[in-house]
Design a protein around this motif. Structure first.
Motif, PDB file in Angstrom:
ATOM      1  N   UNK A  57       0.814  -1.219   0.000  1.00  0.00           N
ATOM      2  CA  UNK A  57       0.000   0.000   0.000  1.00  0.00           C
ATOM      3  C   UNK A  57       0.845   1.266   0.000  1.00  0.00           C
ATOM      4  N   UNK A  58       1.901   1.244  -0.797  1.00  0.00           N
ATOM      5  CA  UNK A  58       2.716   2.436  -0.959  1.00  0.00           C
ATOM      6  C   UNK A  58       3.771   2.647   0.105  1.00  0.00           C
ATOM      7  N   UNK A  59       3.827   1.804   1.111  1.00  0.00           N
ATOM      8  CA  UNK A  59       4.860   1.928   2.143  1.00  0.00           C
ATOM      9  C   UNK A  59       5.971   0.928   1.833  1.00  0.00           C
ATOM     10  N   UNK A  60       7.123   1.447   1.391  1.00  0.00           N
ATOM     11  CA  UNK A  60       8.238   0.548   1.084  1.00  0.00           C
ATOM     12  C   UNK A  60       9.408   0.721   2.043  1.00  0.00           C
ATOM     13  N   UNK A  61       9.313   1.705   2.953  1.00  0.00           N
ATOM     14  CA  UNK A  61      10.365   1.884   3.954  1.00  0.00           C
ATOM     15  C   UNK A  61       9.838   2.750   5.095  1.00  0.00           C
ATOM     16  N   UNK A  62      10.242   2.413   6.291  1.00  0.00           N
ATOM     17  CA  UNK A  62       9.996   3.254   7.467  1.00  0.00           C
ATOM     18  C   UNK A  62      11.355   3.584   8.059  1.00  0.00           C
ATOM     19  N   UNK A  63      11.644   4.878   8.168  1.00  0.00           N
ATOM     20  CA  UNK A  63      12.917   5.299   8.742  1.00  0.00           C
ATOM     21  C   UNK A  63      12.745   5.598  10.226  1.00  0.00           C
ATOM     22  N   UNK A  64      13.782   5.304  10.990  1.00  0.00           N
ATOM     23  CA  UNK A  64      13.812   5.650  12.412  1.00  0.00           C
ATOM     24  C   UNK A  64      14.828   6.779  12.576  1.00  0.00           C
ATOM     25  N   UNK A  65      14.358   7.910  13.062  1.00  0.00           N
ATOM     26  CA  UNK A  65      15.195   9.096  13.197  1.00  0.00           C
ATOM     27  C   UNK A  65      15.451   9.401  14.664  1.00  0.00           C
ATOM     28  N   UNK A  66      16.705   9.459  15.048  1.00  0.00           N
ATOM     29  CA  UNK A  66      17.058   9.882  16.394  1.00  0.00           C
ATOM     30  C   UNK A  66      17.164  11.404  16.400  1.00  0.00           C
ATOM     31  N   UNK A 130       4.811  -4.003   5.606  1.00  0.00           N
ATOM     32  CA  UNK A 130       5.253  -2.741   6.183  1.00  0.00           C
ATOM     33  C   UNK A 130       4.073  -1.855   6.597  1.00  0.00           C
ATOM     34  N   UNK A 131       2.905  -2.080   5.990  1.00  0.00           N
ATOM     35  CA  UNK A 131       1.710  -1.364   6.449  1.00  0.00           C
ATOM     36  C   UNK A 131       1.385  -1.766   7.884  1.00  0.00           C
ATOM     37  N   UNK A 132       1.417  -3.064   8.144  1.00  0.00           N
ATOM     38  CA  UNK A 132       1.137  -3.544   9.497  1.00  0.00           C
ATOM     39  C   UNK A 132       2.252  -3.140  10.462  1.00  0.00           C
ATOM     40  N   UNK A 133       3.482  -3.168  10.007  1.00  0.00           N
ATOM     41  CA  UNK A 133       4.592  -2.711  10.849  1.00  0.00           C
ATOM     42  C   UNK A 133       4.382  -1.256  11.232  1.00  0.00           C
ATOM     43  N   UNK A 134       3.998  -0.433  10.258  1.00  0.00           N
ATOM     44  CA  UNK A 134       3.747   0.994  10.535  1.00  0.00           C
ATOM     45  C   UNK A 134       2.615   1.151  11.549  1.00  0.00           C
ATOM     46  N   UNK A 135       1.554   0.383  11.376  1.00  0.00           N
ATOM     47  CA  UNK A 135       0.458   0.436  12.352  1.00  0.00           C
ATOM     48  C   UNK A 135       0.956   0.065  13.742  1.00  0.00           C
ATOM     49  N   UNK A 136       1.809  -0.957  13.823  1.00  0.00           N
ATOM     50  CA  UNK A 136       2.331  -1.377  15.116  1.00  0.00           C
ATOM     51  C   UNK A 136       3.234  -0.328  15.738  1.00  0.00           C
TER      52      UNK A 136
END
Length: 204
Positions: A57-66, A130-136
């Motif tokens: 669903x268009x989410x191919x990466x989630x970045x973690x920013x400190x 990654x959609x479910x990961x983002x939700x989590x």
């Protein structure tokens, strides 16, 4: 870092001044960058290549920013500007003096309620995509759990509870101040109905 799998770990500093000077920002937001943020660094890249979880669903990466802070105050406007400038989903870990709070933008900026020691912070990656990961990840910020189900519905319920709590408080004040019997009775009935709705929504 933060309990993330070693395979997603990266170290990509973002020069703060160069970053925000490229953005069209008000002087107040620029001041937040200067006075509230010490440094920015991407510390996690959550994508199929690093953790095996496929895009969806268009989410191919989630970045973690400190985001290392100069004070214990969360720079909300600066964080909003950072998210608006990054073309992917972003989980931010705001850190100060060995403690951290997580933040995401989901509708608007949401920040976890409590500070937690950095060594105790454990970001969970749950879900088949990654959609479910983002939700989590959002659930960990919003609700202090990693339940990937019905995050938007849970957010709507939380918003309704906040609205009802404000309405109950307002009606209680109105009832307490009213002296005319008929109006006092009407105010009490309205207060009681709103309180019942609130308790029902909370499951109490």
């Amino acid at each position: 870092m933060f309990g993330l799998p070693s395979t997603v770990a990266v170290h990509q500093p973002l020069p703060k001044q160069a970053f925000y000077q490229r953005l069209s920002l008000s002087s107040a937001v620029k001041d937040e960058f200067v006075h509230s943020i010490e440094s920015l660094c991407v510390v996690g890249a959550i994508k199929k290549a690093t953790c095996g979880i496929p895009a969806a669903e268009g989410i191919d990466e989630v970045s973690v920013l400190r985001v290392d802070l100069k004070t214990g105050e969360i720079p909300h406007s600066a964080l909003d500007a950072i998210v608006a400038a990054v073309p992917r989903k972003l989980l931010m870990a705001c850190c100060h003096e060995g403690r951290a709070r997580l933040a995401v933008v989901r509708g608007d900026l949401r920040v976890s309620e409590r500070w937690i020691a950095e060594e105790e912070l454990h970001i969970e990656l749950k879900g088949a995509s990654l959609v479910e990961v983002w939700d989590g990840l959002c659930a960990q910020v919003l609700f202090d759990d990693a339940n990937v189900e019905d995050v938007d519905a849970r957010m709507a319920k939380e918003k309704k509870i906040v609205e009802l709590e404000a309405e109950v408080a307002k009606l209680e004040r109105r009832y307490a101040k009213e002296v005319q019997p008929a109006k006092r009775n009407a105010a009490f009935k309205a207060f009681r109905a709103a309180k019942a709705s609130l308790l029902s929504l909370k499951g109490e």
